[in-house]
Design a protein around this motif. Structure first.
Motif, PDB file in Angstrom:
ATOM      1  N   LYS A 154      17.052  18.719  14.585  1.00  0.00           N
ATOM      2  CA  LYS A 154      18.446  19.091  14.838  1.00  0.00           C
ATOM      3  C   LYS A 154      18.554  20.221  15.862  1.00  0.00           C
ATOM      4  O   LYS A 154      19.493  20.255  16.636  1.00  0.00           O
ATOM      5  N   ALA A 155      17.617  21.130  15.875  1.00  0.00           N
ATOM      6  CA  ALA A 155      17.668  22.234  16.821  1.00  0.00           C
ATOM      7  C   ALA A 155      17.453  21.767  18.263  1.00  0.00           C
ATOM      8  O   ALA A 155      17.868  22.437  19.204  1.00  0.00           O
ATOM      9  N   ASP A 156      16.805  20.624  18.435  1.00  0.00           N
ATOM     10  CA  ASP A 156      16.513  20.105  19.773  1.00  0.00           C
ATOM     11  C   ASP A 156      17.404  18.937  20.168  1.00  0.00           C
ATOM     12  O   ASP A 156      17.141  18.285  21.179  1.00  0.00           O
ATOM     13  N   ARG A 157      18.438  18.645  19.419  1.00  0.00           N
ATOM     14  CA  ARG A 157      19.287  17.489  19.714  1.00  0.00           C
ATOM     15  C   ARG A 157      20.024  17.606  21.039  1.00  0.00           C
ATOM     16  O   ARG A 157      20.412  16.605  21.617  1.00  0.00           O
ATOM     17  N   HIS A 158      20.231  18.819  21.535  1.00  0.00           N
ATOM     18  CA  HIS A 158      20.923  18.969  22.813  1.00  0.00           C
ATOM     19  C   HIS A 158      20.063  18.470  23.978  1.00  0.00           C
ATOM     20  O   HIS A 158      20.574  18.142  25.031  1.00  0.00           O
ATOM     21  N   VAL A 184       7.821  18.314  26.290  1.00  0.00           N
ATOM     22  CA  VAL A 184       8.036  17.281  25.278  1.00  0.00           C
ATOM     23  C   VAL A 184       9.035  16.248  25.809  1.00  0.00           C
ATOM     24  O   VAL A 184      10.033  16.609  26.437  1.00  0.00           O
ATOM     25  N   LEU A 185       8.740  14.983  25.573  1.00  0.00           N
ATOM     26  CA  LEU A 185       9.622  13.906  26.037  1.00  0.00           C
ATOM     27  C   LEU A 185      10.770  13.706  25.053  1.00  0.00           C
ATOM     28  O   LEU A 185      10.546  13.526  23.860  1.00  0.00           O
ATOM     29  N   TYR A 186      12.003  13.741  25.556  1.00  0.00           N
ATOM     30  CA  TYR A 186      13.209  13.487  24.772  1.00  0.00           C
ATOM     31  C   TYR A 186      13.950  12.326  25.405  1.00  0.00           C
ATOM     32  O   TYR A 186      13.990  12.202  26.634  1.00  0.00           O
ATOM     33  N   PHE A 187      14.554  11.478  24.559  1.00  0.00           N
ATOM     34  CA  PHE A 187      15.282  10.311  25.044  1.00  0.00           C
ATOM     35  C   PHE A 187      16.607  10.193  24.309  1.00  0.00           C
ATOM     36  O   PHE A 187      16.722  10.580  23.156  1.00  0.00           O
ATOM     37  N   ASN A 188      17.614   9.639  24.994  1.00  0.00           N
ATOM     38  CA  ASN A 188      18.922   9.439  24.376  1.00  0.00           C
ATOM     39  C   ASN A 188      18.987   8.154  23.563  1.00  0.00           C
ATOM     40  O   ASN A 188      19.748   8.066  22.611  1.00  0.00           O
TER      41      ASN A 188
END
Length: 75
Positions: free
Chosen positions: A24-28, A52-56
């Protein structure tokens, strides 16, 4: 490999991948993280600069593995 929205899939590099919800802290940054499954252990995936890889969407993560698997790193 087909892009179908499944959380668990195998890439063209014959490695198994898993897409998990981001904290939740990294959802942005993005909604999902990508993990590599090696020997029954889940390893968080990074890009070439160790971000770190983030995807929508889950399909975005699958497309990244399909087109850029050689640039994905783990620790």
């Amino acid at each position: 490999m087909t892009v179908n929205g499944s959380r668990r899939f195998r890439g063209n590099d014959k490695k198994s991948y898993f897409v998990q919800d981001a904290y939740k802290a990294d959802r942005h940054k993005g909604k999902y993280n990508l993990y590599l499954i090696e020997n029954g252990m889940y390893k968080l995936c990074y890009d070439t600069f160790y971000n770190v890889l983030y995807f929508n969407t889950i399909k975005d993560a699958q497309r990244e593995v399909l087109h850029g698997a050689e640039f994905i790193r783990t620790m």
